[in-house]
Write a protein that holds these residues in place. Sequence first.
Motif, PDB file in Angstrom:
ATOM      1  N   ARG A 101       2.624   0.997   3.543  1.00  0.00           N
ATOM      2  CA  ARG A 101       2.433  -0.181   4.385  1.00  0.00           C
ATOM      3  C   ARG A 101       2.839  -1.442   3.630  1.00  0.00           C
ATOM      4  O   ARG A 101       2.667  -1.536   2.411  1.00  0.00           O
ATOM      5  CB  ARG A 101       0.965  -0.276   4.810  1.00  0.00           C
TER       6      ARG A 101
ATOM      7  N   TYR B 145      -1.960   4.008   2.606  1.00  0.00           N
ATOM      8  CA  TYR B 145      -2.794   3.286   3.570  1.00  0.00           C
ATOM      9  C   TYR B 145      -3.442   4.284   4.533  1.00  0.00           C
ATOM     10  O   TYR B 145      -2.764   5.114   5.140  1.00  0.00           O
ATOM     11  CB  TYR B 145      -1.933   2.292   4.338  1.00  0.00           C
TER      12      TYR B 145
ATOM     13  N   THR C 170      -2.382   9.319   5.438  1.00  0.00           N
ATOM     14  CA  THR C 170      -2.023   8.046   4.822  1.00  0.00           C
ATOM     15  C   THR C 170      -0.529   7.780   5.001  1.00  0.00           C
ATOM     16  O   THR C 170       0.259   8.688   5.285  1.00  0.00           O
ATOM     17  CB  THR C 170      -2.359   8.017   3.321  1.00  0.00           C
TER      18      THR C 170
ATOM     19  N   HIS D  43       3.747  -0.850   9.086  1.00  0.00           N
ATOM     20  CA  HIS D  43       3.445   0.381   8.368  1.00  0.00           C
ATOM     21  C   HIS D  43       4.347   1.504   8.863  1.00  0.00           C
ATOM     22  O   HIS D  43       4.935   1.425   9.939  1.00  0.00           O
ATOM     23  CB  HIS D  43       1.965   0.767   8.503  1.00  0.00           C
TER      24      HIS D  43
ATOM     25  N   ASP E  51       0.858  -1.189   0.000  1.00  0.00           N
ATOM     26  CA  ASP E  51       0.000   0.000   0.000  1.00  0.00           C
ATOM     27  C   ASP E  51       0.889   1.233   0.000  1.00  0.00           C
ATOM     28  O   ASP E  51       1.794   1.358   0.843  1.00  0.00           O
ATOM     29  CB  ASP E  51      -0.900   0.035   1.240  1.00  0.00           C
TER      30      ASP E  51
END
Length: 403
Positions: A133, A123, A130, A320, A120
């Motif tokens: 990740r 994310y 955001t 993440h 990602d």
Amino acid sequence: MRQTWRWFGPNDLVQIDDMLQAGVEGVVSALHHVPTGAVWTPEEIARRQREIATRKDGSPSGLAWDVVESLPVSEDVKKQRGEWREHIANYKTSLRHLKDAGIETICYNFMPVLDWTRTDLAYRLPHGGTCMRFDVYDFAAFDIFILERAGSRESFPEAVVAVAEERFATMTEARKVELAGNVVFGLPGAAEHFSLDDVRHHLGEYGDIDEARLRAHFIAFLEEVAPVAEDLGMRLCCHPDDPPFALLGLPRIMSTEAHYKALMDAVDLPANGITLCSGSLGARADNDLPGMMDRLGDRVHFLHLRNTTREMEGLSGSFHEAEHLGGDTDMVALIAAALREEKRRRETGRSDASIPFRPDHGQDILDDLGRKAQPGYPAIGRLKGLAELRGVLTALSHPAAAC
């Protein structure tokens, strides 16, 4: 500790004027448009220096190109195939040109095929921003069911395969395309140019290269280039694997403290050094970042300060990109270790006592969400990270901290 900022060149949506407002002291950049393996010419180096030194209105920025990230090592060199000898010769020539331009710190990596891997790139976090990740289940779904790599199913625990199979069964076509694009984004310069067949081709060329052989190729590269850097008074600093565990059946040789020590011992020159990336290394629970800084600090030539939150137990799970002070790495302890190393250097008269660092990556927050800069390199998210790191650095360096 010298505060720097990565810049991808004139097409970067975060520009020189933004860096000045962030209060950075130097710039980390590269000639991304020059093909890997080719010589970096004095003219191209000087052009990038002029771009860094100039504000949008044409006035001087006062900034300089402090660190190269990165002078890339070609796949031919890593595999010792094709034009690898010519590429090493060109690498040495590029080092000489950079030194002539006054640039002495060179970050690079020796990761096969992929520079970094995420599932990602945006994310969504609880606060509305955001981040990037890595989800091991999505990655397994990509590897097994989209890429269909031979032996991929056996690369993951049975529990991971079961969840990946369930996810793939409910995955929309749009998500499959997005997932493949996110993984391929980690191919250098290849976000819009590499197909899955290209990835399979690259992986196939590593079929007979295990960790021992890749390490031997790395040592052979260092035996050629590190003495040149040493003679020139330059510092080479290898970035760790990202993430620091095996993916796609590829060997990993720069994921742990033991890996770094083995390479430092194999080519035991001060110029052969380390980019200590707390984000990459911190994705493994067994990597002690403050301890690594204490034990290997005399060869740490560059610091990437970022944080990750590990979402699973074990050494190769999901994670993440966290806030710089909010992940699993004790950033205060790491900066304290870096300051101790700088003190040791000053006491011994080293000319490189000040270690350059940059706020690596950042979460997209506020206006970053509309700017859509290079994934991982937002303006405000990195500004927030730099401010946090600067606060820790200022507090630990203050005379009152010794009381």
